[in-house]
Enzyme design. Structure first.
Site, PDB file in Angstrom:
ATOM      1  N   ASP A  22       0.797  -1.182   0.106  1.00 28.10           N
ATOM      2  CA  ASP A  22       0.073  -0.008   0.022  1.00 28.10           C
ATOM      3  C   ASP A  22       0.871   1.180   0.069  1.00 28.10           C
ATOM      4  O   ASP A  22       2.011   1.389   0.578  1.00 28.10           O
ATOM      5  CB  ASP A  22      -0.771  -0.031   1.215  1.00 28.10           C
ATOM      6  CG  ASP A  22      -1.952   1.028   1.265  1.00 28.10           C
ATOM      7  OD1 ASP A  22      -2.285   1.469   0.059  1.00 28.10           O
ATOM      8  OD2 ASP A  22      -2.441   1.591   1.978  1.00 28.10           O
ATOM      9  N   GLU A  67      -2.452  -1.491  -5.724  1.00 27.26           N
ATOM     10  CA  GLU A  67      -3.900  -0.611  -6.294  1.00 27.26           C
ATOM     11  C   GLU A  67      -3.149  -0.056  -7.510  1.00 27.26           C
ATOM     12  O   GLU A  67      -2.258   0.587  -7.465  1.00 27.26           O
ATOM     13  CB  GLU A  67      -4.403   0.094  -5.161  1.00 27.26           C
ATOM     14  CG  GLU A  67      -5.257  -0.581  -4.229  1.00 27.26           C
ATOM     15  CD  GLU A  67      -5.935   0.357  -3.136  1.00 27.26           C
ATOM     16  OE1 GLU A  67      -6.961   0.141  -3.086  1.00 27.26           O
ATOM     17  OE2 GLU A  67      -5.081   0.997  -2.684  1.00 27.26           O
ATOM     18  N   ASP A  80      -2.437   1.233   7.865  1.00 20.88           N
ATOM     19  CA  ASP A  80      -1.840   1.090   6.547  1.00 20.88           C
ATOM     20  C   ASP A  80      -1.452  -0.396   6.326  1.00 20.88           C
ATOM     21  O   ASP A  80      -1.687  -0.906   5.072  1.00 20.88           O
ATOM     22  CB  ASP A  80      -0.556   1.902   6.419  1.00 20.88           C
ATOM     23  CG  ASP A  80      -0.670   3.218   6.403  1.00 20.88           C
ATOM     24  OD1 ASP A  80      -1.903   3.577   5.937  1.00 20.88           O
ATOM     25  OD2 ASP A  80      -0.014   3.996   6.992  1.00 20.88           O
TER      26      ASP A  80
END
Ligand code: ZN
Length: 372
Positions: A186, A270, A352
């Site tokens: 992330d 992502e 996170d």
């Protein structure tokens, strides 16, 4: 596999003058060709082919006032026309912006050379048509077939040459992966990246120090009178700092990406997060500073070299608001909350790390490798 080699070039005064001419001619031809294409389209509603533009260029070179175009390397001018063609293809196929005219103020100057050059590894030179031997520090030996060479000059006045080389090897087959050999990443705000295994990777201190300097240097430049000698000095200083930052960041990203690719068989991330986050102005600075997209690029091509897989998930997945333990959707979770306890299963989450675990989960789920 196509690899890129980059070397620093050391032209003498005369060669610098030749390069300036070459950069200028390539920019001129690019802009001229763009104008031809626009005009042709306006009258004929059809696009003008690369071949036709090249023919027109041959005519132009014979006309009065344009003879200087014969003093530079003809192939590089043709490459400029081809570059423009590629820009148009991108515009039509990927709906990327309409090709723009190149301005003189553009920081980077470059030209391409498709062939007729040669390296001398014992003398550390490159032979360039119409110019002769130019000093280059060939730090790494090239193995494979040399393709296009790009000569460039950056905003601090340094010259480089980059060579595309086909090493003749096929890309390796993809290595199989599963839950235990996949890592989720992330993008962080405080940290550069957060891994699903709980590891947080921060920007190195030297890079943070340089980034802090950036504000001071920009402020100094804004106080100087435009065009004055002090303005030029301050601008060069700022350009040099940008160069340092870009080198430091590249170095850090190369090390991190190769480590992740070596240690894992698949990497989940992502896709569109950067675009989404930049809309949020508070975060914009830190995101662009983090240089996430250039990191993802490095990760992607290195994964290909080693037969590893990059798994991408869309941003519509609520990766940070879902409990990675039981799947509870914490709709109230705002950006300021860095840690939370799941009201459903009592699991304690670092915001996170929880998101990174979810990214990995979603990605593997997409591959039908695990079920939630
Ligand atoms: Zn839970």
């Amino acid at each position: 596999m196509i690899m890129a080699y980059k070397y620093r070039l050391y032209p003498n005064k005369q060669q610098m003058i030749f390069f300036e001419k070459q950069f200028g001619a390539c920019r001129f031809v690019y802009n001229w060709a763009l104008e031809q294409k626009i005009k042709y389209y306006e009258t004929n509603k059809k696009s003008l082919s690369c071949f036709a533009v090249n023919n027109q260029l041959a005519i132009l070179k014979k006309q009065e006032g344009y003879q200087w175009l014969n003093d530079v390397i003809a192939q590089s001018l043709q490459m400029s026309i081809r570059n423009l063609d590629n820009a148009f293809t991108k515009f039509f196929r990927e709906k990327k912006g309409f090709p723009k005219f190149k301005s003189k103020k553009n920081g980077v100057r470059s030209f391409k050379l498709p062939q007729n050059y040669s390296f001398n590894f014992t003398k550390n030179t490159i032979r360039i048509p119409k110019l002769g031997n130019v000093k280059v520090i060939l730090t790494k030996r090239i193995t494979g077939v040399c393709k296009t060479v790009t000569v460039s000059k950056n905003s601090t006045g340094k010259y480089y040459i980059s060579v595309l080389v086909d090493d003749g090897n096929e890309l390796p087959e993809k290595v199989p992966f599963d839950d235990t050999t996949t890592v989720g990443i992330d993008i962080g705000i405080k940290d550069f990246a957060i891994l699903s295994n709980g590891e947080k990777v921060n920007n190195p201190e030297y890079l943070k120090t340089s980034l802090k300097k950036l504000k001071t240097f920009s402020k100094r430049l804004s106080r100087k009178q435009k065009g004055s000698n002090n303005f030029k000095k301050a601008k060069l200083k700022l350009s040099r700092l940008h160069e340092t930052i870009s080198n430091q960041r590249n170095d850090f990203q190369h090390k991190l990406s190769i480590k992740l690719v070596r240690e894992n068989q698949a990497i989940a991330l992502e896709t569109l997060k950067v675009c989404n986050m930049i809309k949020n102005h508070n975060l914009a600075q830190s995101i662009s500073d983090a240089g996430w997209s250039s990191f993802v690029d490095k990760l992607t091509y290195k994964a290909e070299w080693y037969g590893k897989t990059i798994l991408r998930i869309g941003t519509f997945e609520p990766s940070s608001k879902l409990c990675s333990n039981c799947g509870y959707h914490n709709k109230e979770l705002t950006l300021v909350v860095r840690e939370w306890t799941c009201p459903s299963c009592n699991a304690f989450h670092d915001r996170d790390i929880n998101a990174a675990i979810n990214i990995k989960k979603f990605a593997l789920q997409d591959q039908n490798l695990i079920g939630i």
